[in-house]
Design a protein around this motif. Structure first.
Motif, mmCIF file in Angstrom:
data_model
loop_
_atom_site.group_PDB
_atom_site.id
_atom_site.type_symbol
_atom_site.label_atom_id
_atom_site.label_comp_id
_atom_site.label_asym_id
_atom_site.label_seq_id
_atom_site.Cartn_x
_atom_site.Cartn_y
_atom_site.Cartn_z
ATOM 1 N N PHE A 379 4.113 -12.187 29.811
ATOM 2 C CA PHE A 379 4.989 -11.602 31.324
ATOM 3 C C PHE A 379 6.174 -12.503 31.305
ATOM 4 O O PHE A 379 7.072 -12.027 32.286
ATOM 5 N N LEU A 380 6.105 -13.763 30.510
ATOM 6 C CA LEU A 380 7.695 -14.546 30.591
ATOM 7 C C LEU A 380 8.760 -13.797 30.326
ATOM 8 O O LEU A 380 8.739 -13.030 29.940
ATOM 9 N N PRO A 381 9.734 -14.324 30.827
ATOM 10 C CA PRO A 381 10.806 -13.374 30.856
ATOM 11 C C PRO A 381 11.088 -14.196 29.264
ATOM 12 O O PRO A 381 11.360 -15.005 28.587
ATOM 13 N N PHE A 382 12.120 -12.959 28.212
ATOM 14 C CA PHE A 382 12.173 -13.122 26.567
ATOM 15 C C PHE A 382 13.772 -12.949 26.696
ATOM 16 O O PHE A 382 14.722 -11.979 26.823
ATOM 17 N N GLU A 383 14.484 -13.557 25.564
ATOM 18 C CA GLU A 383 15.034 -12.976 24.976
ATOM 19 C C GLU A 383 15.237 -12.705 22.683
ATOM 20 O O GLU A 383 14.173 -14.169 22.619
ATOM 21 N N PRO A 384 16.127 -12.205 22.628
ATOM 22 C CA PRO A 384 16.085 -12.319 21.173
ATOM 23 C C PRO A 384 16.800 -13.215 20.869
ATOM 24 O O PRO A 384 18.332 -12.929 21.492
ATOM 25 N N ARG A 385 16.628 -13.935 19.989
ATOM 26 C CA ARG A 385 18.143 -15.229 19.314
ATOM 27 C C ARG A 385 17.694 -14.381 17.739
ATOM 28 O O ARG A 385 16.528 -15.041 16.675
ATOM 29 N N VAL A 386 18.412 -15.269 17.082
ATOM 30 C CA VAL A 386 18.003 -16.354 15.468
ATOM 31 C C VAL A 386 17.681 -17.076 15.293
ATOM 32 O O VAL A 386 18.208 -18.235 16.292
ATOM 33 N N LEU A 387 17.032 -17.382 14.596
ATOM 34 C CA LEU A 387 16.676 -18.568 13.956
ATOM 35 C C LEU A 387 17.371 -19.535 13.444
ATOM 36 O O LEU A 387 17.860 -18.715 12.431
ATOM 37 N N ARG A 388 18.374 -20.055 13.500
ATOM 38 C CA ARG A 388 19.096 -20.738 12.969
ATOM 39 C C ARG A 388 18.148 -21.956 11.747
ATOM 40 O O ARG A 388 17.633 -22.674 12.255
ATOM 41 N N ARG A 389 19.639 -22.548 11.116
ATOM 42 C CA ARG A 389 19.205 -23.867 10.528
ATOM 43 C C ARG A 389 18.622 -24.750 11.450
ATOM 44 O O ARG A 389 18.560 -26.300 11.327
ATOM 45 N N THR A 390 19.660 -25.150 12.811
ATOM 46 C CA THR A 390 19.996 -25.541 13.836
ATOM 47 C C THR A 390 18.555 -25.468 14.347
ATOM 48 O O THR A 390 17.992 -26.414 15.459
ATOM 49 N N GLY A 391 17.712 -24.437 14.725
ATOM 50 C CA GLY A 391 16.811 -24.704 15.380
ATOM 51 C C GLY A 391 17.077 -23.056 16.233
ATOM 52 O O GLY A 391 17.550 -22.027 15.833
ATOM 53 N N ILE A 392 16.384 -22.517 17.423
ATOM 54 C CA ILE A 392 16.636 -21.851 18.747
ATOM 55 C C ILE A 392 18.023 -22.140 19.618
ATOM 56 O O ILE A 392 17.942 -23.363 20.018
ATOM 57 N N HIS A 393 17.958 -21.520 20.140
ATOM 58 C CA HIS A 393 19.704 -21.378 21.361
ATOM 59 C C HIS A 393 19.303 -20.501 22.255
ATOM 60 O O HIS A 393 19.745 -19.359 22.254
ATOM 61 N N LEU A 394 18.983 -20.660 23.663
ATOM 62 C CA LEU A 394 19.046 -20.250 24.524
ATOM 63 C C LEU A 394 19.649 -21.202 25.803
ATOM 64 O O LEU A 394 19.146 -22.604 25.636
ATOM 65 N N ASN A 395 20.621 -20.656 26.458
ATOM 66 C CA ASN A 395 20.568 -20.533 28.107
ATOM 67 C C ASN A 395 21.786 -22.143 27.223
ATOM 68 O O ASN A 395 21.768 -23.258 27.970
ATOM 69 N N ASN A 396 22.517 -22.310 26.075
ATOM 70 C CA ASN A 396 23.205 -23.212 25.877
ATOM 71 C C ASN A 396 22.321 -24.545 25.904
ATOM 72 O O ASN A 396 22.800 -26.080 25.577
ATOM 73 N N ILE A 397 21.204 -24.210 25.049
ATOM 74 C CA ILE A 397 20.836 -25.611 24.981
ATOM 75 C C ILE A 397 19.896 -25.501 23.629
ATOM 76 O O ILE A 397 19.644 -24.143 23.636
ATOM 77 N N CYS A 398 19.445 -26.200 22.450
ATOM 78 C CA CYS A 398 18.749 -25.905 21.179
ATOM 79 C C CYS A 398 17.950 -26.188 21.527
ATOM 80 O O CYS A 398 17.330 -27.610 22.005
ATOM 81 N N TYR A 399 16.993 -26.009 20.550
ATOM 82 C CA TYR A 399 15.793 -26.168 20.649
ATOM 83 C C TYR A 399 15.068 -26.107 19.288
ATOM 84 O O TYR A 399 15.134 -25.262 18.050
ATOM 85 N N TRP A 400 14.127 -27.187 18.554
ATOM 86 C CA TRP A 400 13.433 -27.060 17.524
ATOM 87 C C TRP A 400 12.072 -27.395 17.085
ATOM 88 O O TRP A 400 11.344 -28.408 17.723
ATOM 89 N N SER A 401 11.499 -27.145 16.181
ATOM 90 C CA SER A 401 10.012 -27.234 15.942
ATOM 91 C C SER A 401 9.537 -27.212 14.396
ATOM 92 O O SER A 401 10.783 -27.003 13.969
#
Length: 532
Positions: A379-401
């Motif tokens: 139920f959390l809000p969501f956004e579609p994003r492209v999985l880049r080689r540097t990770g996920i970019h959302l809200n001007n922040i980069c996430y990586w796992s």
């Protein structure tokens, strides 16, 4: 005059008159007319007037003396005057400004003088208004809600046959000011999101927030509704029982934007929950949750810092100066009030809600979720994003796992990224049907909220920066936090900012549905990485 307003003697006289008229033939002779006039002690004209009324209605009550004055159906004004009166009623009197009868009469009198005709008296004008459609006038002057409350018939009721068949959810601003947990200074009135089971009147769950209603507050309220609350109550020092839990079959809500959000709709679809919307502008269709809110707010008015129902009740009482309760303390107090509400006799069902719930679920056990944590994420809000080689970019922040590595270069479509606005320290990326937790690329950075991130962007844009990088955002937030902590005299806004991120520092328990011998689930940080 009506028949039930006559005394016995008067009614017997009416029956005697009707008996005399009944004996007269269709075409009475002169002698029969004279005899009837003598027996009734009336004139010839009155005799034939009574005879016409009696034969038209074929009932004795037709002979009851009529009240003096203008008969119904007779127009009160001549055509020219009626045109002036109707025009002023439509364009002046039947408006939201709600002019008084006296002002309407003065306006009509002015038009009449201009047209060289005598104006009506104010009493005659009032009588004419009484012949119009009062409901239509009220609707145009005071609005649809007022007209419905006064004139709308409500012969039926909204009901459910078994527990969790229909659950109503709504929000309200709590009528009490809360204080921050450090300085004990006022930070404003929180928003309560609450859910009630229509069948048993059990309160299923609630959520308190300092923010406006959103899909996140709905998600947290729903999550609280579906979990077993034993550990949640223990964490707040409450040893009483709150047995309500389970997945609803239908959620009945108003037309707020949060209930039309994509995350809310998709989460309900995924868990086979029907969403039913009230017709716009019809709060009566949510009567169960509206009455519950009224009951809760009535109890809140006994707390220090209450705002009462209106200004007159408040008088010289200063809610800001009298406020003493923190958000956590108010949450605990509401939980105790709800538990007491469950044990009290409910007039709508004729028994305590907890008794109705326990009996109903013994016959029809509720549905439960296997993983409350995954339910919340759904139920959390969501956004579609492209999985880049540097990770996920959302809200001007980069996430990586590290779990992204097998998918790099093999994921052609956008992926679904879920995020908790209260903590942007990690997001949840759906890959291969599972949610993968991805923290920020620099784990040493502090947890921040979406509100802080947006505020930092506003600051940077105000400085003329068109493009803002991740490092700038965190540096700006760190500087803002330093200013807040060093402020010698805190404003309400800064205290609210500190209270908003209190959970990021204290890591309070949000979900606690596991048995006592299992680890406690906490938010916003999650102890696992992948959910099936």
């Amino acid at each position: 005059m009506r028949r039930d307003q006559l005394d016995e003697q008067e009614w017997q006289n009416v029956l005697r008159h009707a008996d005399v008229l009944r004996r007269l033939p269709l075409r009475p002779t002169a002698g029969e007319v004279s005899d009837a006039m003598a027996e009734l002690s009336i004139s010839r004209a009155t005799l034939f007037r009574w005879l016409k009324r009696y034969r038209t209605e074929q009932r004795a009550a037709a002979l009851i003396s009529r009240q003096s004055g203008r008969r119904s159906g007779i127009d009160a004004f001549d055509p020219a005057l009626k045109t002036i009166v109707d025009r002023n009623i439509t364009t002046f009197y039947a408006t939201p400004e709600r002019p008084t009868l006296t002002r309407l009469w003065k306006r009509i009198s002015s038009d009449c003088r201009a047209g060289r005709m005598p104006p009506p008296s104010i009493r005659r004008l009032k009588t004419y208004l009484g012949t119009l459609d009062v409901e239509a006038l009220t609707r145009r002057r005071e609005g649809k809600a007022r007209a419905d409350a006064q004139f709308l018939a409500l012969p039926g009721e909204f009901s459910a046959q078994h527990p969790l068949q229909v659950v109503q959810i709504d929000h309200t601003k709590v009528d009490v000011t809360v204080v921050d947990p450090i300085e004990r200074l006022p930070i404003g009135r929180p928003i309560l999101t609450i859910a009630i089971d229509v069948c048993t009147r059990m309160v299923l769950g609630f959520y308190l927030s300092l923010e406006a209603p959103s899909v996140t507050s709905v998600a947290l309220c729903l999550t609280h509704a579906i979990i077993d609350k034993t550990r949640w109550l223990q964490d707040r020092g409450i040893s009483l029982e709150w047995p309500a839990s389970g997945l609803p079959g239908c959620i009945h809500v108003d037309n707020g934007a949060e209930f039309h959000a994509r995350a809310f709709k998709r989460g309900c679809d995924d868990h086979n929950i029907v969403v039913s919307y009230r017709p716009p502008g019809t709060p009566r269709f949510g009567g169960h949750v509206e009455r519950l809110i009224g009951t809760m707010m009535g109890a809140v008015h006994l707390l220090p810092g209450t705002h009462f129902s209106n200004v007159l009740d408040r008088g010289e009482y200063d809610p800001e100066a009298r406020a003493v309760m923190t958000m956590r303390e108010l949450e605990t107090w509401l939980a105790l009030e709800i538990i007491a509400y469950h044990s009290d006799l409910h007039r709508g069902i004729g028994r305590p809600p907890v008794a109705a719930w326990n009996e109903a679920i013994s016959v029809r056990p509720p549905r439960h979720v296997h993983d409350p944590l995954a339910f919340l994420i759904d139920f959390l809000p969501f956004e579609p994003r492209v999985l880049r080689r540097t990770g996920i970019h959302l809200n001007n922040i980069c996430y990586w796992s590290d779990g992204f590595a097998p998918w790099i270069g093999r994921c052609d479509e956008m992926v679904l990224v879920k995020y908790d606005p209260r903590d942007l320290h990690q997001v949840f990326v759906k890959l291969g049907g599972n949610y993968l937790m991805a923290p920020t690329r620099n784990p040493g950075r502090p947890a921040i909220t979406l509100w802080e991130q947006k505020a930092a962007l506003r600051v940077q844009r105000a400085r003329g920066r068109r493009e803002t990088d991740e490092e700038t955002i965190f540096q700006t937030i760190a500087a803002q936090r330093t200013l807040v902590e060093q402020a010698t005299k805190e404003t309400t806004q800064t205290r609210r900012l500190r209270a908003r991120r209190a959970h990021l520092q204290a890591r309070p328990e949000i979900l606690a549905s596991a048995p006592a011998d299992e680890p406690v689930i906490t938010l916003p940080h999650f102890p696992v990485e992948v959910w099936e």
